[in-house]
Design an enzyme around this catalytic site. Structure first.
Site, PDB file in Angstrom:
ATOM      1  N   ASP A 102      -1.062  -0.540  -8.297  1.00 22.30           N
ATOM      2  CA  ASP A 102       0.267  -0.306  -7.746  1.00 22.30           C
ATOM      3  C   ASP A 102       0.946  -1.580  -7.272  1.00 22.30           C
ATOM      4  O   ASP A 102       0.289  -2.575  -6.949  1.00 22.30           O
ATOM      5  CB  ASP A 102       0.182   0.646  -6.549  1.00 22.30           C
ATOM      6  CG  ASP A 102      -0.026   2.091  -6.950  1.00 22.30           C
ATOM      7  OD1 ASP A 102      -0.295   2.346  -8.147  1.00 22.30           O
ATOM      8  OD2 ASP A 102       0.059   2.973  -6.077  1.00 22.30           O
ATOM      9  N   HIS A 247      -4.477  -2.151  -6.059  1.00 18.28           N
ATOM     10  CA  HIS A 247      -3.183  -2.828  -6.029  1.00 18.28           C
ATOM     11  C   HIS A 247      -3.286  -4.199  -6.686  1.00 18.28           C
ATOM     12  O   HIS A 247      -4.305  -4.886  -6.553  1.00 18.28           O
ATOM     13  CB  HIS A 247      -2.688  -2.993  -4.591  1.00 18.28           C
ATOM     14  CG  HIS A 247      -2.480  -1.688  -3.883  1.00 18.28           C
ATOM     15  ND1 HIS A 247      -3.514  -0.967  -3.324  1.00 18.28           N
ATOM     16  CD2 HIS A 247      -1.351  -0.950  -3.668  1.00 18.28           C
ATOM     17  CE1 HIS A 247      -3.033   0.147  -2.785  1.00 18.28           C
ATOM     18  NE2 HIS A 247      -1.728   0.178  -2.975  1.00 18.28           N
TER      19      HIS A 247
END
Length: 280
Positions: A102, A247
């Site tokens: 992400d 992430h």
């Protein structure tokens, strides 16, 4: 995600996402054959916040028109239904797992993630923020060129449950627009920042032709808990159909990069295929 630790009530929001329950209508999801590991698996053992970028489409500028006659067949997916829960796991993909990243793309960390995935010949999902994608278009193209799935993670990584309906559309619509403009294909998946979903986000996401994707295993790598801890969380959570959240932007993601280099070979050696979902 950038400064997640500063977001009040993050744990509450994560519990909200988890509480949304089981996956809905999983039969429309399958593993993408092109996204499976090209290795022969061994048998199993025993958003980035910030000021808006210059490009910003109007809130109603983007509308996905599904099943357009002239579109390539792989983009002729029927408009999805309006969900009340996101997909949290994909049990029908067999002995496979989905890795998701992400908040990117980030010019410092995303290339290392891509290099590791390329080394092991696997594909993953990247939920990008519109402002990051617009500022790093070459990286978006590199993600697409390597065959990874690009999803919509909003433009500025806001808490969408606090936005008006127009505000939600203003976050999702321009992000789909920029992904389509860069790659030539609209995103078919989206993920709510902080895992905070509501009716507006489900309805607007479906209107834009996207299915909502959450996760099964949260590495909490944004807290920088240490490489070993991230690896342990992935390995302990590994199971068929699991979706792993990590992430590649929004802060110091060096631990996330290093952890991927350690746990990915182990998952493959245990017989897991690392794949991406395909809508059908």
């Amino acid at each position: 995600m950038k400064n997640d630790q500063r977001m009040p009530g993050r744990r509450t929001l994560l519990r909200l996402a988890a509480g949304l329950g089981a996956v809905a209508a999983v039969r429309m999801i399958a593993a993408d054959p092109a996204g499976e590991s090209l290795r022969t698996p061994a048998p199993p053992s025993a958003g980035a916040a910030g000021p808006p970028s210059a490009f910003r489409a109007g809130p109603d500028a983007y509308r996905l028109q599904p099943m357009t006659a002239g579109a390539p067949s792989r983009f002729r997916s029927a408009a999805p239904p309006v969900r009340t829960r996101p997909f949290e796991a994909l049990p029908e993909i067999g002995q496979a797992m989905v890795l998701t990243f992400d908040d990117g793309p980030d010019p410092l960390y995303t290339p290392h993630v891509l290099a590791t995935l390329r080394e092991h010949e696997v594909r993953a999902m990247f939920f990008v923020c519109g402002e990051m994608a617009n500022d790093n278009q070459d990286l978006v193209r590199a993600i697409a060129d390597d065959g990874h799935t690009i999803g919509n993670h909003s433009w500025t990584h806001p808490l969408v449950t606090k936005l008006s309906r127009a505000g939600v559309r203003d976050e999702l619509g321009p992000t789909s627009e920029v992904i389509d403009r860069i790659t030539g294909a609209p995103p078919l998946w989206y993920r709510a920042p902080y895992g905070a979903w509501n009716r507006n986000s489900f309805e607007i996401g479906a209107d834009l032709g996207m299915e909502p994707m959450a996760w099964t295993v949260d590495t909490l790598d944004w807290t920088e808990p240490g490489v070993g801890t991230i690896v342990r969380r992935v390995r302990e959570g590994a199971a068929p159909g699991v979706v792993v959240l990590s992430h590649d932007a929004g802060g110091d993601r060096s631990q996330s990069v290093a952890a991927l280099r350690r746990y990915l070979p182990g998952l493959l050696d245990e017989g897991y295929r690392i794949t991406v979902p395909q809508r059908r």
